[in-house]
Design an enzyme around this catalytic site. Structure first.
Site, mmCIF file in Angstrom:
data_model
loop_
_atom_site.group_PDB
_atom_site.id
_atom_site.type_symbol
_atom_site.label_atom_id
_atom_site.label_comp_id
_atom_site.label_asym_id
_atom_site.label_seq_id
_atom_site.Cartn_x
_atom_site.Cartn_y
_atom_site.Cartn_z
ATOM 1 N N HIS A 179 0.880 -1.163 0.000
ATOM 2 C CA HIS A 179 0.000 0.000 0.000
ATOM 3 C C HIS A 179 0.918 1.213 0.000
ATOM 4 O O HIS A 179 1.624 1.468 0.980
ATOM 5 C CB HIS A 179 -0.887 -0.028 1.249
ATOM 6 C CG HIS A 179 -1.722 1.192 1.466
ATOM 7 N ND1 HIS A 179 -3.096 1.168 1.382
ATOM 8 C CD2 HIS A 179 -1.383 2.464 1.780
ATOM 9 C CE1 HIS A 179 -3.565 2.376 1.641
ATOM 10 N NE2 HIS A 179 -2.543 3.187 1.888
ATOM 11 N N ASN A 278 -9.243 5.213 -0.847
ATOM 12 C CA ASN A 278 -7.815 5.494 -0.699
ATOM 13 C C ASN A 278 -7.004 4.423 -1.431
ATOM 14 O O ASN A 278 -7.071 3.255 -1.057
ATOM 15 C CB ASN A 278 -7.439 5.508 0.780
ATOM 16 C CG ASN A 278 -6.042 6.006 1.011
ATOM 17 O OD1 ASN A 278 -5.442 6.635 0.152
ATOM 18 N ND2 ASN A 278 -5.502 5.720 2.190
ATOM 19 N N ASP A 305 -10.034 -4.262 -3.857
ATOM 20 C CA ASP A 305 -9.897 -3.500 -2.602
ATOM 21 C C ASP A 305 -11.268 -3.377 -1.934
ATOM 22 O O ASP A 305 -11.654 -2.308 -1.449
ATOM 23 C CB ASP A 305 -9.284 -2.120 -2.843
ATOM 24 C CG ASP A 305 -8.862 -1.427 -1.554
ATOM 25 O OD1 ASP A 305 -8.869 -2.083 -0.496
ATOM 26 O OD2 ASP A 305 -8.539 -0.226 -1.594
#
Length: 424
Positions: A179, A278, A305
């Site tokens: 990430h 995000n 995600d």
């Protein structure tokens, strides 16, 4: 038990073949792939007008279990997975408690096995409690069966510590799922930093937030030899960096999520937190770069995600609501509608990016439709049109920006280990 999937078009990314054929499954294994033969079976799935593809593998899912079961559980998450054609999912470790030891890994794996739905593989956190201060029990979690390590939800900002983790990942031959987010550059941002969001008076997150850490992680992968997988890439420069790294022989792969290859910040509806994720929705230029990266096979994987939240949380508005949207039950249709139908990908590339490539990255004997292999399959109708309705989701999370969107491509059946676990 004999299961026959008949009249379908079999897509096998293992050898890049496409053929009209029947698939006979016995005791969970693909026994025969035949054409024009009469075959008897205990159960028949009619795949007329459909593709028979290797079951989708999602490398990036938040099951929220343990500790946040009001958002999702292993059971509801796996029900959502098979509804979306996914036969294997990799669960991220940012739960409560964090998955930083073998006991929590075993909890999720055992719970998943008891469900009898999709396979669930629990990733292990890089650092204890995801605090970025000391490494987790990576060796113990490897012994418990983690397929990868990840600090997803944040980056390990201590580069020396992260290098140590990459060295261990190299030793145990597992990938690092990264990430990429420089937390110091985020500076309270909630959406992309551009003219559109400035007009909304929302604090922005620049591309450099992702790009700086992506560059760092690629350099660490070069130094350690670790297999690095960049999660949820959202910027044009991520694509460039992956391409350059490959040319230098660095072991880097990358994924793109449907919301990032479809939506831009200009699509955000006023104060609707279903558009808050995000990394954030970027610009048209970034979206086009991601699509081209997928088309040219620079970007290897389509992942979701999948990040469920409660309606109360997402109703707090963009400034206060948590980041994240759900994706397990929409990814295949969105990929078909926005990439295959629009000429960016072939159906074979879709199977590669949603099945074959994830299997290779994770070291799984999956992602193909071949005799002698485990029967993890999806029957997918590419022409079936419908409108996305969150009320139809099996996930507890209904937080999607795609509600009301018309799409093509429906999962008609999902088979896991030779068992039909979902059928339309």
């Amino acid at each position: 038990m004999l299961l026959l999937i008949k009249n379908g078009t079999v897509i096998n990314p293992g050898d890049k073949t496409e053929q009209k054929a029947d698939v006979l499954v016995e005791d969970g294994i693909i026994k025969k792939i035949v054409s024009g033969q009469s075959v008897k079976a205990d159960r028949v799935v009619d795949a007329s007008d459909c593709y028979v593809m290797p079951g989708f593998i999602d490398m990036h899912v938040h099951l929220r279990d343990p500790g946040m079961e009001e958002k999702e559980t292993v059971e509801t998450g796996l029900k959502a997975a098979v509804h979306g054609g996914f036969t294997t999912v990799v669960a991220m470790p940012n739960t409560k408690p964090v998955v930083d030891n073998a006991d929590v890994v075993n909890y999720v794996h055992n719970k998943g096995k008891n469900m009898g739905l999709a396979h669930v593989l629990q990733a292990g956190a890089v650092t204890k409690g995801q605090r970025g201060e000391a490494l987790s029990d990576i060796e113990g979690m490897v012994e418990a069966g983690i397929p990868a390590i990840s600090e997803d939800g944040k980056s390990v900002m201590n580069a020396q510590l992260y290098r140590e983790a990459m060295t261990l990942a190299m030793k145990y031959d597992i990938p690092v799922l990264a990430h990429c987010e420089d937390i110091n550059l985020v500076n309270g941002g909630v959406v992309n930093a551009d003219e559109t969001t400035e007009k909304m008076r929302l604090k922005g997150i620049s591309n450099s937030v992702e790009d700086v850490i992506a560059a760092r992680d690629i350099m660490l992968a070069r130094e350690t030899g670790a297999a690095l997988h960049l999660c949820h890439c959202s910027t044009k420069d991520s694509v460039k960096m992956v391409e350059m790294a490959r040319k230098e022989g660095i072991r880097v792969t990358a994924e793109v999520c449907p919301h990032h290859f479809i939506l831009t910040s200009s699509d955000i509806r006023e104060n609707d937190a279903n558009y808050k994720m995000n990394p954030p929705l970027r610009t048209k230029e970034d979206v086009e770069a991601l699509r081209e990266g997928l088309k040219k096979d620079i970007m290897d994987v389509i992942a979701t995600d999948h990040a469920p939240h409660t309606a109360i949380e997402k109703g707090m508005g963009i400034r206060r609501a948590p980041f994240g949207i759900v994706g397990l039950e929409t990814a295949a249709a969105l990929t078909m509608t926005e990439l295959v139908d629009k000429g960016y990908l072939t159906v074979m590339q879709m199977a590669e990016k949603m099945s074959y490539n994830p299997a290779k990255i994770l070291g799984l004997e999956k992602g193909v439709v071949e005799e002698g292999k485990e029967a993890d399959l999806v029957v997918f109708h590419p022409g079936r049109e419908y409108t996305i309705n969150p009320d139809d989701f099996y996930s507890r999370g209904k937080n999607t920006p795609f509600a009301g969107k018309k799409v093509k491509g429906m999962v008609m059946a999902t088979i896991v280990g030779g068992r039909v676990v979902y059928e339309k």
